[in-house]
Design a protein around this motif. Structure first.
Motif, short mmCIF file in Angstrom:
data_model
loop_
_atom_site.label_atom_id
_atom_site.label_comp_id
_atom_site.label_asym_id
_atom_site.label_seq_id
_atom_site.Cartn_x
_atom_site.Cartn_y
_atom_site.Cartn_z
N LYS A 1 0.82 -1.22 0.00
CA LYS A 1 0.00 0.00 0.00
C LYS A 1 0.85 1.27 0.00
O LYS A 1 0.57 2.24 0.72
CB LYS A 1 -0.96 0.00 1.20
CG LYS A 1 -2.01 -1.08 1.13
CD LYS A 1 -2.91 -0.84 -0.05
CE LYS A 1 -3.68 -2.08 -0.44
NZ LYS A 1 -3.89 -2.17 -1.88
N LEU B 1 -0.65 4.74 -0.45
CA LEU B 1 -1.34 5.38 0.68
C LEU B 1 -0.42 6.31 1.46
O LEU B 1 -0.85 6.98 2.40
CB LEU B 1 -1.91 4.33 1.63
CG LEU B 1 -3.07 3.48 1.12
CD1 LEU B 1 -3.47 2.45 2.16
CD2 LEU B 1 -4.27 4.35 0.75
N ALA C 1 -0.06 2.41 6.67
CA ALA C 1 -0.47 1.76 5.43
C ALA C 1 -0.44 0.25 5.57
O ALA C 1 -1.33 -0.46 5.07
CB ALA C 1 0.41 2.22 4.27
N ALA D 1 -3.38 -2.45 5.16
CA ALA D 1 -3.23 -3.61 4.29
C ALA D 1 -3.57 -4.90 5.04
O ALA D 1 -4.24 -5.79 4.50
CB ALA D 1 -1.81 -3.68 3.74
N SER E 1 -7.31 -5.12 5.42
CA SER E 1 -7.91 -5.50 4.14
C SER E 1 -7.74 -7.00 3.89
O SER E 1 -8.68 -7.68 3.44
CB SER E 1 -7.28 -4.70 3.00
OG SER E 1 -7.84 -5.04 1.76
N ASP F 1 -7.05 -6.53 -2.09
CA ASP F 1 -7.34 -5.10 -2.12
C ASP F 1 -8.82 -4.76 -2.15
O ASP F 1 -9.18 -3.59 -2.31
CB ASP F 1 -6.68 -4.47 -3.35
CG ASP F 1 -5.17 -4.62 -3.35
OD1 ASP F 1 -4.61 -4.75 -2.24
OD2 ASP F 1 -4.56 -4.62 -4.43
N ASP G 1 -6.33 1.57 -3.36
CA ASP G 1 -5.00 2.01 -3.78
C ASP G 1 -4.64 3.35 -3.14
O ASP G 1 -3.50 3.54 -2.72
CB ASP G 1 -4.94 2.15 -5.31
CG ASP G 1 -4.99 0.80 -6.01
OD1 ASP G 1 -4.36 -0.15 -5.50
OD2 ASP G 1 -5.65 0.70 -7.05
#
Length: 217
Positions: free
Chosen positions: A17, A20, A29, A33, A36, A99, A187
């Motif tokens: 990421k 970010l 970030a 991630a 996610s 993602d 993203d």
């Protein structure tokens, strides 16, 4: 054997990421991630399927639930890594990335259910492939009833036309393609906010909220 594949990177600062940062730090970030990835793996774990595989660049962590086979990603570009993931499957397979934490078991199940091989049955509505386009022009999901790595090799990845080129490759091979809903990849910071709003009860939305509360973003 029907397989659900997740291709992912170990969520380490500076390796995931990176788009970010800014506004987030590399550590923040990586936390997003990981959140996610957790949401994605939970959705896969809750999907009825024979085999679940994490195709991983890195080392598994405590974020990995039980019930997954872990295989390392091969060297090379993303097209080669995706091709190799499918090459390890012996039956219908659906591959997604890490993602789209808003993905649901119902959506994954619909993709898997669309894959079939009853070509001679006029009442059969199964397809040879399913394709999940992404808002940024890529794709978040690709399913193949009969996995063929050559369908992915040499497709230019991470471009605004990647999804169109990949789908055209499927059609040119004579495959019947069923489209899945278009989803947004995480993203950028704007993507993160949009995805969190669409799945407000997930780990990703909670982590984004915590970071916002701490940093005032």
């Amino acid at each position: 054997m029907t397989t659900l594949l997740v291709i992912a990177k170990e969520p380490l600062p500076g390796r995931v990421k990176t788009r970010l940062t800014p506004p987030f730090t590399p550590t923040e970030a990586a936390r997003l991630a990981e959140a996610s990835l957790v949401d994605t793996l939970r959705a896969v774990a809750a999907t009825e399927v024979r085999r679940r595989v994490l195709v991983l660049d890195g080392t598994p962590g405590p974020w990995l639930p039980t019930g997954f086979d872990v295989v390392p990603q091969v060297a090379g570009g993303l097209d080669e890594r995706l091709a190799a993931a499918f090459a390890g499957c012996t039956g219908p397979a659906l591959l997604i990335g890490m993602d789209t934490p808003q993905v649901t078991p119902e959506l994954l199940g619909a993709g898997l259910d669309s894959l079939g091989d009853s070509h001679d049955d006029p009442y059969d509505d199964s397809c040879d492939a399913c394709f999940g386009p992404a808002v940024d022009g890529g794709f978040w999901a690709l399913g193949l009833a009969s996995p063929d790595p050559e369908l992915l090799r040499d497709v230019p990845m991470s471009t605004p036309t990647t999804g169109a080129v990949q789908r055209a490759r499927l059609v040119a091979a004579g495959l019947r393609v069923r489209d899945l809903p278009r989803l947004r990849d995480v993203d950028t910071a704007a993507d993160a906010a949009s995805v969190a709003a669409s799945a407000p009860h997930g780990r990703f939305a909670a982590e984004l909220g915590r970071l916002g509360a701490v940093t005032g973003r």
